[in-house]
Scaffold this motif. Structure first.
Motif, PDB file in Angstrom:
ATOM      1  N   HIS A 105       0.828  -1.171   0.077  1.00 55.10           N
ATOM      2  CA  HIS A 105      -0.055   0.004  -0.089  1.00 55.10           C
ATOM      3  C   HIS A 105       1.009   1.125   0.144  1.00 55.10           C
ATOM      4  CE1 HIS A 105      -2.668   3.121   1.739  1.00 55.10           C
ATOM      5  NE2 HIS A 105      -3.477   2.395   1.281  1.00 55.10           N
TER       6      HIS A 105
ATOM      7  N   TYR B 134       0.703   5.622  -0.324  1.00 53.31           N
ATOM      8  CA  TYR B 134      -0.431   6.802  -0.289  1.00 53.31           C
ATOM      9  C   TYR B 134       0.384   8.117  -0.427  1.00 53.31           C
ATOM     10  CZ  TYR B 134      -0.303   7.356   4.620  1.00 53.31           C
ATOM     11  OH  TYR B 134       0.320   7.483   5.770  1.00 53.31           O
TER      12      TYR B 134
ATOM     13  N   ASP C 283      -0.919  12.220   0.336  1.00 49.10           N
ATOM     14  CA  ASP C 283      -2.044  13.336   0.756  1.00 49.10           C
ATOM     15  C   ASP C 283      -1.660  14.924   0.651  1.00 49.10           C
ATOM     16  OD1 ASP C 283      -4.032  10.940   1.015  1.00 49.10           O
ATOM     17  OD2 ASP C 283      -3.087  10.915   2.867  1.00 49.10           O
TER      18      ASP C 283
ATOM     19  N   ARG D 208      -3.881   6.638  -3.421  1.00 50.68           N
ATOM     20  CA  ARG D 208      -3.279   5.498  -3.035  1.00 50.68           C
ATOM     21  C   ARG D 208      -3.278   4.508  -4.218  1.00 50.68           C
ATOM     22  NH1 ARG D 208      -6.695   2.000   1.182  1.00 50.68           N
ATOM     23  NH2 ARG D 208      -8.493   1.168  -0.290  1.00 50.68           N
TER      24      ARG D 208
ATOM     25  N   ARG E 290      -8.187   9.540  -1.955  1.00 53.65           N
ATOM     26  CA  ARG E 290      -8.439   9.474  -0.485  1.00 53.65           C
ATOM     27  C   ARG E 290      -8.745  10.883  -0.036  1.00 53.65           C
ATOM     28  NH1 ARG E 290      -4.686   6.400   2.893  1.00 53.65           N
ATOM     29  NH2 ARG E 290      -4.108   8.502   3.661  1.00 53.65           N
TER      30      ARG E 290
ATOM     31  N   THR F 216     -12.057   6.226   1.041  1.00 51.05           N
ATOM     32  CA  THR F 216     -11.211   6.139  -0.070  1.00 51.05           C
ATOM     33  C   THR F 216     -12.220   5.467  -1.050  1.00 51.05           C
ATOM     34  OG1 THR F 216      -9.304   5.679   1.265  1.00 51.05           O
ATOM     35  CG2 THR F 216      -9.160   5.198  -1.119  1.00 51.05           C
TER      36      THR F 216
END
Length: 189
Positions: free
Chosen positions: A88, A90, A92, A117, A139, A162
């Motif tokens: 995973h 991600y 932001d 993500r 997200r 998400t």
């Protein structure tokens, strides 16, 4: 390198950094004193730490302005049902519009953000057939941070709705997911 090996290496690196030769970072004084409901002003710049919950891995945060930051993470996403965990990644962009509490010991800013993500995972189509798939998601992290004033640490609690867009996953093309995580970061500057 498998996702589990990456996760173990990440935890080992963070543990090493937190327990050895890293000089203590001192938090800078905050402008404006301690007033509840005021605009949040960061007194740190860059931090790394661990995130636990639906996502497990390394998390980082870099303040680009006094109340705006970029956060990122790499780790393992646990799941349920026919989906298994996987790598995973991600990133932001976060806004910290208000401090919900302000004391001599800590600030409690609320934050909201938008980001993306990538999630690589496996799933069982039948008892004898296992496939891999991946998803790209949009997200919207929402959370609060316990941002300590005298020590270079913060902790956070967040929920992240998400909207995932799946590839090679027969049950869904699009799915809304909610990830709950807690974490701690050590601030280097």
């Amino acid at each position: 390198m498998t996702a589990r090996k990456l996760l173990l290496a990440t935890f080992g690196l963070v543990a090493l950094l937190l327990t050895t030769g890293v000089p203590d970072a001192a938090a800078r004084p905050r402008p404006g004193g301690h007033i509840k409901g005021r605009r949040f002003d960061a007194n740190k710049t860059f931090g790394l730490g661990l995130e636990l919950g639906d996502l497990v891995g390394l998390t980082g945060k870099y303040f680009v302005q006094s109340s705006q930051a970029i956060d990122f993470g790499v780790g393992y996403n646990y799941y349920y049902g026919d989906r298994t965990g996987g790598l995973h990644l991600y990133g932001d962009y976060l806004w910290h519009p208000v401090s919900l509490a302000s004391t001599e010991a800590f600030e409690l800013p609320f934050y909201v953000g938008v980001g993306g993500r990538f999630w690589d995972f496996g799933y069982d189509r039948t008892v004898d057939n296992h496939d891999t798939a991946y998803a790209f998601g949009v997200r919207v992290p929402l959370g609060i941070t316990f941002d300590f004033n005298e020590i270079p640490l913060d902790t956070f609690v967040q929920i992240t709705p998400t909207l995932d867009f799946f590839h090679n996953y027969a049950p869904h093309d699009v799915f809304i997911d909610f990830d709950f995580t807690i974490g701690v970061r050590y601030w280097f500057d």
